[in-house]
Design a protein around this motif. Structure first.
Motif, short mmCIF file in Angstrom:
data_model
loop_
_atom_site.label_atom_id
_atom_site.label_comp_id
_atom_site.label_asym_id
_atom_site.label_seq_id
_atom_site.Cartn_x
_atom_site.Cartn_y
_atom_site.Cartn_z
N ALA A 103 0.35 0.23 -10.14
CA ALA A 103 0.37 1.66 -9.81
C ALA A 103 0.09 2.53 -11.02
N GLY A 104 0.23 1.95 -12.22
CA GLY A 104 -0.06 2.72 -13.42
C GLY A 104 1.10 3.54 -13.95
N SER A 105 2.23 3.50 -13.26
CA SER A 105 3.40 4.20 -13.77
C SER A 105 4.66 3.58 -13.18
N GLY A 106 5.77 3.83 -13.84
CA GLY A 106 7.04 3.35 -13.31
C GLY A 106 7.53 2.08 -13.98
N ALA A 107 6.74 1.52 -14.90
CA ALA A 107 7.20 0.31 -15.59
C ALA A 107 8.15 0.71 -16.71
N PRO A 108 9.06 -0.18 -17.07
CA PRO A 108 9.97 0.12 -18.18
C PRO A 108 9.23 -0.03 -19.52
N ASP A 109 9.89 0.35 -20.61
CA ASP A 109 9.30 0.16 -21.92
C ASP A 109 9.44 -1.30 -22.35
N VAL A 110 10.62 -1.85 -22.05
CA VAL A 110 10.90 -3.24 -22.42
C VAL A 110 11.37 -3.97 -21.17
N PRO A 130 0.82 -1.22 0.00
CA PRO A 130 0.00 0.00 0.00
C PRO A 130 0.85 1.27 0.00
N THR A 131 1.94 1.25 0.77
CA THR A 131 2.81 2.43 0.79
C THR A 131 3.38 2.67 -0.61
N PHE A 132 3.72 1.58 -1.29
CA PHE A 132 4.26 1.74 -2.64
C PHE A 132 3.25 2.42 -3.55
N LEU A 133 1.98 1.96 -3.49
CA LEU A 133 0.96 2.53 -4.38
C LEU A 133 0.75 4.01 -4.07
N MET A 134 0.78 4.35 -2.76
CA MET A 134 0.62 5.74 -2.37
C MET A 134 1.78 6.59 -2.88
N PHE A 135 2.99 6.10 -2.67
CA PHE A 135 4.16 6.86 -3.11
C PHE A 135 4.23 6.97 -4.63
N VAL A 166 7.25 -5.80 -24.64
CA VAL A 166 6.97 -4.36 -24.59
C VAL A 166 5.79 -4.15 -23.66
N LEU A 167 5.95 -3.25 -22.69
CA LEU A 167 4.89 -2.99 -21.72
C LEU A 167 3.86 -2.02 -22.30
N LYS A 168 2.60 -2.24 -21.93
CA LYS A 168 1.53 -1.33 -22.37
C LYS A 168 1.78 0.10 -21.90
N GLN A 169 2.46 0.22 -20.75
CA GLN A 169 2.73 1.56 -20.21
C GLN A 169 3.71 2.36 -21.07
N SER A 170 4.41 1.69 -21.96
CA SER A 170 5.43 2.37 -22.77
C SER A 170 4.83 3.54 -23.54
N LYS A 171 5.56 4.67 -23.52
CA LYS A 171 5.08 5.83 -24.27
C LYS A 171 5.50 5.75 -25.72
N LEU A 173 6.91 9.57 -5.93
CA LEU A 173 8.10 9.52 -5.08
C LEU A 173 8.85 8.18 -5.14
N THR A 174 8.29 7.20 -5.88
CA THR A 174 9.02 5.93 -5.96
C THR A 174 10.31 6.18 -6.74
N ASN A 175 11.28 5.33 -6.48
CA ASN A 175 12.58 5.49 -7.12
C ASN A 175 13.30 6.77 -6.73
N THR A 176 13.00 7.28 -5.51
CA THR A 176 13.77 8.40 -4.97
C THR A 176 14.17 8.02 -3.54
N VAL A 177 15.11 8.74 -2.98
CA VAL A 177 15.53 8.42 -1.60
C VAL A 177 14.39 8.66 -0.61
N TRP A 178 13.47 9.55 -0.97
CA TRP A 178 12.36 9.85 -0.05
C TRP A 178 11.47 8.64 0.18
N ALA A 179 11.40 7.78 -0.81
CA ALA A 179 10.56 6.59 -0.68
C ALA A 179 11.05 5.70 0.46
N ILE A 180 12.31 5.81 0.82
CA ILE A 180 12.84 5.01 1.91
C ILE A 180 12.85 5.83 3.20
N ILE A 181 13.22 7.10 3.08
CA ILE A 181 13.41 7.92 4.28
C ILE A 181 12.08 8.23 4.96
#
Lengths: 287, 457
Positions: B111-118, A132-137, B334-339, A142-150
């Protein structure tokens, strides 16, 4: 009662000693294995007995390789871990101390509700909250940033509870009243009077927070997908997983040496803070 | 400031590029429509719904894509690709191996975002991502025309339903790797049937109680491959309808053989891919491995102590007729999320159809491409590690004998994750595997129904 228990006492302690010796071996052996294994090369690791030296002594070579493998990413991971620990665990301790003191020493509406929420929060394991925290972030970008951990590390319900209980006993009301009569404001009282009295509790909370942040695995695992943001735990697992499946490239010697290097700062922290911690654990026990 | 400006600039050119690509795609489509599709109609497949021109146009226009993979050759491949197409930037990320990778992928999709293209996807995991619609169907880029370039089994593996969700990267037709030194020492002949294999296991373990014919502590991937080889088809998927039968003839055939080994304590319980396992492969504790054709690369780089001792033979079979299954292997999807799915598709095509195959082979991978499997330089290469044996002759032979008709569950990753709780127990107590498979089936049926499938089992 005492006539019944006293003749049993020496016998019982023998058993206890035996159990403790076993326990000592149980805790020391993996450490010995780790130390010995860190002196071996990858090939030697696979061909020599686990609890004795191999044909080679590659300890320093292993350390060098661990620090330089993959453009020295291990150092980067170490730096990340230190950052997460200093900001995350440090911040968590600060917040827990201030909040615990406030809850222990001030009466205000909703205090009981806070207590209930707090107990609930202690009961929920962090791992269950990770997704759930992941989905919120992710929605916050904010995912893939240091804030996601801090940011999640800043919240330590157990630390808060510990500080609350500790502050209740360790800071006498009379002392606070005296400070108020002397004209000190609430903030000044907290920093000059209360903090000192709370020091053992703070150290205990800090140790708990440091250990849990240092060993934090699942949260960074799902929050981060960029290897250069990983803490040591996730990074070392990635190295270890390199030995699995099609195209496997095992580097167990580096994983082992890396693990050894990873626990060194924790051991140092424990040795340095041990004195405070002990006094913290026993505080209020004889009263 | 400078960074912002550059970003804004990049975004600007990005938009222009997108327009160019879109324009090119429209032109291409119009052209196809105008001349009745003759331009791309070179394929035999009927599923061609789009054009490969859009892919070429995207490649020309350039852009930026992100690629997640843990393949050892990925870094070299990405560098080679960018050298060839300097206007394309590929951000290579090793987001984790196997399950870590999938967890992240699944989370990003949710989450709807953050996936790679491949992303790299193993064959066994493909339906799990393809069926809920998280992947791009590459039929729309006319990729069905490449069918003849790949082995039948891997081509089937990149499909889910009629959709094509990647091009095969590698294959793992199974063969029997055996330690000749151990076999010679105890006078054991190379088994051709599973009955001979069981006999060899008994003979070996009786002669040396520390040695085992193989190791198996309960591995879902191995079990499914073995049922596959025995002709079983326990998982069938038709849209939302799934049937699971882990007691079909193939499954029974396999347990009939494997029970003798498990119940008799004739297989070692060393888990695969651990330091202990690598050690056991080198010192003769484990005498054979029925596994995928990618194993030579792993052994050469990681089991140095076994050099010169090991050989490869075709898989033992039930009736002596050649038959094998696939074990392991991945594709890139290829992910659907790819732009920029057209550019992502172009990268996938380069990776697994064009020059990208070479760095993969150089890193010790076993190809899925028929051209490379027939290449005499590859087939007739003598391997020093295997005592000068031309192992690829055996392995490419295996690629032709993969039993047809296999499919994985659309939640195979989950299935594998609970394997230890169900069938794993049978391994621990050295008891009937059929009971374990039944427990696995029951758990899979109830999970599938919870997930909204109609599962019969």
């Amino acid at each position: 009662m005492s006539t019944l228990t006293s003749p049993l006492r020496p016998k019982r302690s023998k058993v206890l000693t035996g159990v403790m010796v076993l326990y000592l071996l149980y805790t020391i052996l993996p450490l010995v294995w780790l130390l010995l294994s860190a002196t071996k090369t990858q090939d030697d690791l696979l061909s020599s007995p686990g609890l004795w030296f191999g044909n080679s002594f590659a300890f320093f070579g292993n350390i060098k390789d661990t620090l330089t493998y993959n453009d020295g990413i291990f150092l980067r991971w170490l730096g990340n871990t230190v950052l997460y620990v200093v900001v995350g665990a440090g911040g968590a301790t600060l917040l827990a101390t201030a909040a615990g003191y406030g809850l222990a020493k001030y009466k205000f509406a909703g205090r009981r509700a806070v207590f209930a929420v707090l107990l609930g929060a202690v009961a929920v394991p962090g791992t269950a909250l990770a997704v759930p925290t992941f989905l919120m972030f992710s929605n916050l970008g904010l995912t893939n940033t240091v804030w996601a951990i801090i940011i999640p590390s800043l919240v330590s319900p157990f630390g808060l509870y510990l500080m609350w209980v500790y502050a209740t006993d360790a800071v006498p009301h009379e002392l606070l009243e005296a400070a108020r009569i002397d004209g000190a404001g609430e903030v000044r009282t907290f920093f000059t009077v209360a903090l000192r009295l709370l020091a053992p509790g703070i150290v205990t909370t800090l140790l708990f927070a440091v250990v849990s942040t240092w060993n934090n695995y699942f949260l960074p695992l799902i929050m981060l997908s960029k290897p250069n943001l990983y803490p040591l735990t996730v990074g070392l697992t990635q190295w270890s997983n390199q030995a699995t499946g099609v195209g496997a490239r095992p580097i167990y010697n580096l994983v082992i040496t890396g693990s050894l290097l990873t626990i060194v700062p924790l051991v140092i922290a424990f040795l340095l803070l041990q004195r405070f911690w002990q006094s913290g654990l026993s505080a209020g026990s004889v009263k | 400031m400078k960074g912002n400006k550059m970003k804004a600039h990049r975004r600007g050119t990005h938009r222009i590029r997108q327009l160019v690509v879109a324009g090119a795609a429209i032109v291409a489509l119009a052209a196809v429509a105008a001349c009745g599709g003759s331009k791309t109609d070179t394929s035999s497949g009927s599923a061609t719904t789009g054009s490969s021109d859009a892919v070429d146009a995207a490649l020309k226009a350039g852009g930026e894509i992100t690629y997640w993979s843990w393949t050892p050759s990925a870094e070299t491949q990405v560098k080679a690709f960018m050298a060839q197409y300097p206007n394309v930037k590929v951000n290579y990320v090793n987001a984790g191996t196997g399950n870590d990778h999938y967890t992240k992928l699944q989370n990003a999709i949710k989450a709807g975002s953050g996936a790679p293209d491949v992303a790299q996807v193993e064959y066994q995991a493909l339906p799990q991502f393809a069926l809920p619609g998280s992947l791009v169907d590459l039929n729309q880029y006319g990729f069905s025309q490449y069918e003849s370039a790949y082995t039948a089994s891997t081509w089937a593996a990149v499909h889910a339903g009629t959709g094509l969700y990647g091009l095969p990267q590698d294959s793992g037709p199974m063969a029997l790797f055996y330690n000749k030194e151990v076999f010679d020492k105890y006078g054991i002949a190379v088994p051709k049937t599973w009955d001979e294999y069981v006999a060899a296991a008994k003979k070996l373990h009786a002669a040396n109680p520390k040695a085992y014919i193989t190791n198996d502590s309960g591995d879902a991937g191995f079990t499914t491959s073995m049922i596959w080889q025995a002709g079983g088809q326990p998982f069938k998927t038709d849209g939302k309808n799934i049937s699971i039968n882990l007691a079909d003839d193939g499954s029974k055939k396999w347990t009939g053989t494997w029970n003798q080994l498990v119940e008799g304590g004739l297989v070692s319980n060393i888990p695969g891919w651990t330091d202990e396992w690598f050690k056991a492969l080198g010192d003769g504790t484990i005498a054979t491995l029925p596994t995928g054709a990618w194993m030579p690369g792993v052994m050469e780089s990681s089991v140095k102590a076994g050099a010169g001792k090991w050989r490869v033979a075709p898989m033992p079979t039930y009736d002596g007729q050649p038959a094998t299954a696939e074990n392991g292997g991945s594709t890139e999807s290829v992910l659907k999320q790819s732009k920029n799915p057209a550019l992502a598709a172009a990268f996938v095509r380069w990776l697994n159809h064009d020059e990208g195959v070479k760095p993969f082979l150089a890193s010790g991978g076993f190809p899925a491409t028929t051209k490379d499997l027939k290449d005499t330089a590859f087939v007739d290469k003598a391997s020093a590690y295997f005592g000068g044996q031309k192992v690829n002759q055996v392995l490419t032979g295996a690629a032709d004998n993969v039993v047809k008709g296999w499919s994985y569950l659309p939640y195979e990753l989950y299935a594998n994750s609970i394997y230890g709780d169900t069938v794993g127990k049978a391994y621990q107590s050295k008891s009937d595997l059929n009971a374990g498979l039944k427990a696995w089936q029951d758990a899979l049926v109830s999970y599938g129904n919870q997930q909204g499938f109609q599962v019969n089992g």
